[in-house]
Design a protein around this motif. Structure first.
Motif, PDB file in Angstrom:
ATOM      1  N   ASP A 262       0.811  -1.229   0.000  1.00 25.79           N
ATOM      2  CA  ASP A 262       0.000   0.000   0.000  1.00 25.79           C
ATOM      3  C   ASP A 262       0.840   1.274   0.000  1.00 25.79           C
ATOM      4  N   VAL A 263       2.006   1.216  -0.624  1.00 20.22           N
ATOM      5  CA  VAL A 263       2.837   2.424  -0.708  1.00 20.22           C
ATOM      6  C   VAL A 263       3.128   2.822  -2.154  1.00 20.22           C
ATOM      7  N   LEU A 264       2.640   2.061  -3.121  1.00 12.74           N
ATOM      8  CA  LEU A 264       2.991   2.349  -4.506  1.00 12.74           C
ATOM      9  C   LEU A 264       2.493   3.716  -4.952  1.00 12.74           C
ATOM     10  N   ASP A 265       1.306   4.105  -4.542  1.00 14.06           N
ATOM     11  CA  ASP A 265       0.795   5.408  -4.972  1.00 14.06           C
ATOM     12  C   ASP A 265       1.713   6.537  -4.505  1.00 14.06           C
ATOM     13  N   ALA A 266       2.175   6.461  -3.257  1.00 10.91           N
ATOM     14  CA  ALA A 266       3.068   7.495  -2.736  1.00 10.91           C
ATOM     15  C   ALA A 266       4.419   7.465  -3.439  1.00 10.91           C
ATOM     16  N   VAL A 267       4.915   6.275  -3.717  1.00 10.29           N
ATOM     17  CA  VAL A 267       6.191   6.142  -4.421  1.00 10.29           C
ATOM     18  C   VAL A 267       6.069   6.687  -5.836  1.00 10.29           C
ATOM     19  N   ALA A 268       5.001   6.297  -6.534  1.00  5.91           N
ATOM     20  CA  ALA A 268       4.821   6.740  -7.919  1.00  5.91           C
ATOM     21  C   ALA A 268       4.666   8.256  -7.999  1.00  5.91           C
ATOM     22  N   ALA A 269       4.035   8.864  -7.000  1.00  7.70           N
ATOM     23  CA  ALA A 269       3.848  10.309  -7.014  1.00  7.70           C
ATOM     24  C   ALA A 269       5.170  11.061  -6.876  1.00  7.70           C
ATOM     25  N   ALA A 270       6.155  10.427  -6.239  1.00 10.62           N
ATOM     26  CA  ALA A 270       7.455  11.068  -6.053  1.00 10.62           C
ATOM     27  C   ALA A 270       8.460  10.700  -7.133  1.00 10.62           C
ATOM     28  N   ALA A 271       8.095   9.792  -8.015  1.00  7.83           N
ATOM     29  CA  ALA A 271       9.030   9.227  -8.987  1.00  7.83           C
ATOM     30  C   ALA A 271       8.900   9.896 -10.344  1.00  7.83           C
ATOM     31  N   ALA A 272       9.786   9.467 -11.239  1.00  3.27           N
ATOM     32  CA  ALA A 272       9.647   9.771 -12.662  1.00  3.27           C
ATOM     33  C   ALA A 272       9.271   8.479 -13.378  1.00  3.27           C
ATOM     34  N   HIS A 273       8.615   8.604 -14.534  1.00  4.79           N
ATOM     35  CA  HIS A 273       8.057   7.466 -15.252  1.00  4.79           C
ATOM     36  C   HIS A 273       8.601   7.469 -16.684  1.00  4.79           C
ATOM     37  N   PRO A 274       9.830   7.008 -16.899  1.00  6.88           N
ATOM     38  CA  PRO A 274      10.398   7.068 -18.253  1.00  6.88           C
ATOM     39  C   PRO A 274       9.626   6.177 -19.222  1.00  6.88           C
ATOM     40  N   ALA A 275       9.432   6.685 -20.432  1.00 11.89           N
ATOM     41  CA  ALA A 275       8.704   5.929 -21.454  1.00 11.89           C
ATOM     42  C   ALA A 275       9.575   4.852 -22.090  1.00 11.89           C
ATOM     43  N   HIS A 276      10.897   5.028 -22.033  1.00  9.98           N
ATOM     44  CA  HIS A 276      11.794   4.055 -22.629  1.00  9.98           C
ATOM     45  C   HIS A 276      13.183   4.231 -22.028  1.00  9.98           C
ATOM     46  N   VAL A 277      14.043   3.259 -22.263  1.00  4.91           N
ATOM     47  CA  VAL A 277      15.449   3.375 -21.924  1.00  4.91           C
ATOM     48  C   VAL A 277      16.238   3.345 -23.224  1.00  4.91           C
ATOM     49  N   SER A 278      17.173   4.274 -23.363  1.00  9.02           N
ATOM     50  CA  SER A 278      17.968   4.410 -24.584  1.00  9.02           C
ATOM     51  C   SER A 278      19.411   4.037 -24.294  1.00  9.02           C
ATOM     52  N   PHE A 279      19.980   3.158 -25.114  1.00  8.16           N
ATOM     53  CA  PHE A 279      21.400   2.808 -25.036  1.00  8.16           C
ATOM     54  C   PHE A 279      22.123   3.546 -26.155  1.00  8.16           C
ATOM     55  N   ARG A 280      23.220   4.223 -25.797  1.00 12.56           N
ATOM     56  CA  ARG A 280      23.870   5.134 -26.735  1.00 12.56           C
ATOM     57  C   ARG A 280      25.375   4.913 -26.790  1.00 12.56           C
ATOM     58  N   THR A 281      25.936   5.310 -27.933  1.00 14.57           N
ATOM     59  CA  THR A 281      27.375   5.224 -28.135  1.00 14.57           C
ATOM     60  C   THR A 281      28.062   6.395 -27.444  1.00 14.57           C
ATOM     61  N   TRP A 282      29.157   6.107 -26.797  1.00 16.39           N
ATOM     62  CA  TRP A 282      29.837   7.079 -25.949  1.00 16.39           C
ATOM     63  C   TRP A 282      30.334   8.329 -26.680  1.00 16.39           C
ATOM     64  N   SER A 283      30.802   8.153 -27.911  1.00 22.14           N
ATOM     65  CA  SER A 283      31.535   9.239 -28.566  1.00 22.14           C
ATOM     66  C   SER A 283      30.642  10.278 -29.232  1.00 22.14           C
ATOM     67  N   ASP A 284      29.509   9.839 -29.785  1.00 23.82           N
ATOM     68  CA  ASP A 284      28.654  10.778 -30.517  1.00 23.82           C
ATOM     69  C   ASP A 284      27.188  10.712 -30.099  1.00 23.82           C
ATOM     70  N   GLY A 285      26.857   9.850 -29.148  1.00 22.83           N
ATOM     71  CA  GLY A 285      25.484   9.780 -28.671  1.00 22.83           C
ATOM     72  C   GLY A 285      24.519   9.087 -29.595  1.00 22.83           C
TER      73      GLY A 285
END
Length: 391
Positions: free
Chosen positions: A56-79
């Motif tokens: 019963d703490v998820l609502d409080a946790v979610a309200a304080a969190a960020a909700h990323p739509a995706h995770v991006s993996f990138r190359t170090w030198s040029d992004g």
């Protein structure tokens, strides 16, 4: 049924809530004079947020969190983007719970807010744990003896209880260290940063994501080193040291590290996996049982899962049943948690840190996998219900 929980970090708080829901009377002991949580951002996959919902703490946790739509993996030198995987609404619909990124203190506060104050004893240092057939006891630094039917040691990565139960074991330096910082979002608005990204480079990787509803940017920059670094959450790096370690990286990475100013630097250490966590009426939980390197972003999640199973194992038990119930708890959690320990350690060297042709081959494998799968390779583990019941 009475329990003593030692340590009021994320694992100890989750264990207290889970045990209380199972009908256990809990005394939570914490050596600090007030609830506090150092550190910065953490990621909470659906396997963890599902259990936070049950507490019963998820609502409080979610309200304080960020909700990323995706995770991006990138190359170090040029992004340039190697691949991306879905999170956000797609992950929640698929796995039945959200993927959140949150400041560690915000998660800690959400858990602490629902622990009854009368269950907590702050400024209480445990100096010994012992037991007999019928009960378990802790001794405090003031000489007080407290007795219960079981003791749960959630006393963290430098666990004294682990040594009392199983003997001294030295932390092993992983060959990696990290810089970390948290920056105000207003200072990053000109950089067009992805909401959650992992930049992969030679013997290094750089992770950033928004926390506290997008108000702060959490940054972790990991690098290989032969010099053993302090295992400390509060040790400061030399001024601009981080820029020297990330020479030649994409200008956005360099700019974030420059604007971070004074950063913290900590060594990443491993612990030898245990073959058991419990003896009689005493058990370990969370980092005290299975401290792990951060390369699978599952440290806090695994402590929360421990707490869920511990409460489940004890909910129908009597005081006489405690040793058997703790055997059940450890039997259901040990293989999974220590497996995550091993996968996290391998990920640091095999996945995050290679260079040259090995890195090119890794990038090709990642792109090929992402072309056929919406979610990260570790995502199937998010579906499993640790209580052994259908969702």
């Amino acid at each position: 049924m009475r329990a003593i929980v030692v340590g009021a970090g994320i694992g100890g708080l989750a264990a207290t809530l889970s045990l209380r829901r199972a009908g256990v009377e809990v005394t939570l002991l914490e050596q600090s004079r007030r609830f506090s949580e150092i550190g910065a951002g953490i990621q909470l996959a659906p396997n963890a947020t599902r259990e936070l919902r049950r507490l019963d703490v998820l609502d409080a946790v979610a309200a304080a969190a960020a909700h990323p739509a995706h995770v991006s993996f990138r190359t170090w030198s040029d992004g340039s983007e190697i691949c991306r995987y879905a999170l956000g609404r797609e992950a929640e619909e698929e796995f039945g719970a959200p993927y959140l990124v949150i400041h560690r203190a915000d998660l800690h506060n959400a858990l602490a807010a629902v622990v009854p104050p009368e269950s907590v004893r702050l400024d209480t240092t445990v100096v010994a744990i012992d037991q007999d057939t019928d009960s378990a006891r802790v001794t405090t630094a003031t000489g007080e003896h407290l007795t219960a039917d079981l003791v749960v040691a959630a006393d963290g990565i430098r666990s004294a209880a682990r040594q009392w139960l199983f003997g001294k074991d030295e932390a092993v330096f992983s060959g990696t260290a990290a810089y970390r910082a948290v920056l105000p979002a207003a200072e990053m608005s000109d950089l067009d940063l992805p909401p959650l990204a992992v930049w992969l480079g030679p013997d290094r990787h750089f992770v950033h994501y928004w926390v506290r509803r997008g108000e702060l940017l959490n940054v972790v920059a990991v690098f290989s080193t032969d010099e053993a670094a302090r295992e400390s959450w509060t040790a400061e790096a030399e001024p601009d040291e981080q820029l020297g370690e990330f020479t030649g990286w994409d200008p956005r990475v360099r700019t974030v590290l420059e604007r971070a100013g004074q950063v913290l630097r900590y060594g990443i250490y491993t612990r030898t996996p245990l073959t058991r966590w419990n003896v009689g009426r005493v058990t370990l939980l969370g980092d005290s049982a299975h401290a792990m390197v951060p390369f699978q972003a599952q440290g806090a999640a695994q402590a929360i899962l421990d707490a869920a199973v511990l409460g489940d194992a004890l909910k129908s038990a009597t005081p006489a049943d405690v040793p058997e119930a703790l055997d059940d708890y450890v039997g259901r959690r040990l293989a999974s948690a220590t497996g995550m320990q091993s996968r996290s350690a391998r990920a640091g060297t095999e996945f995050h840190l290679p260079d040259g042709p090995e890195a090119e081959a890794r990038n090709a494998r990642m792109a090929a996998y992402a072309a056929e799968h919406r979610f990260m390779p570790q995502a199937p583990a998010w579906r499993a219900d640790v209580r052994g019941r259908p969702q």
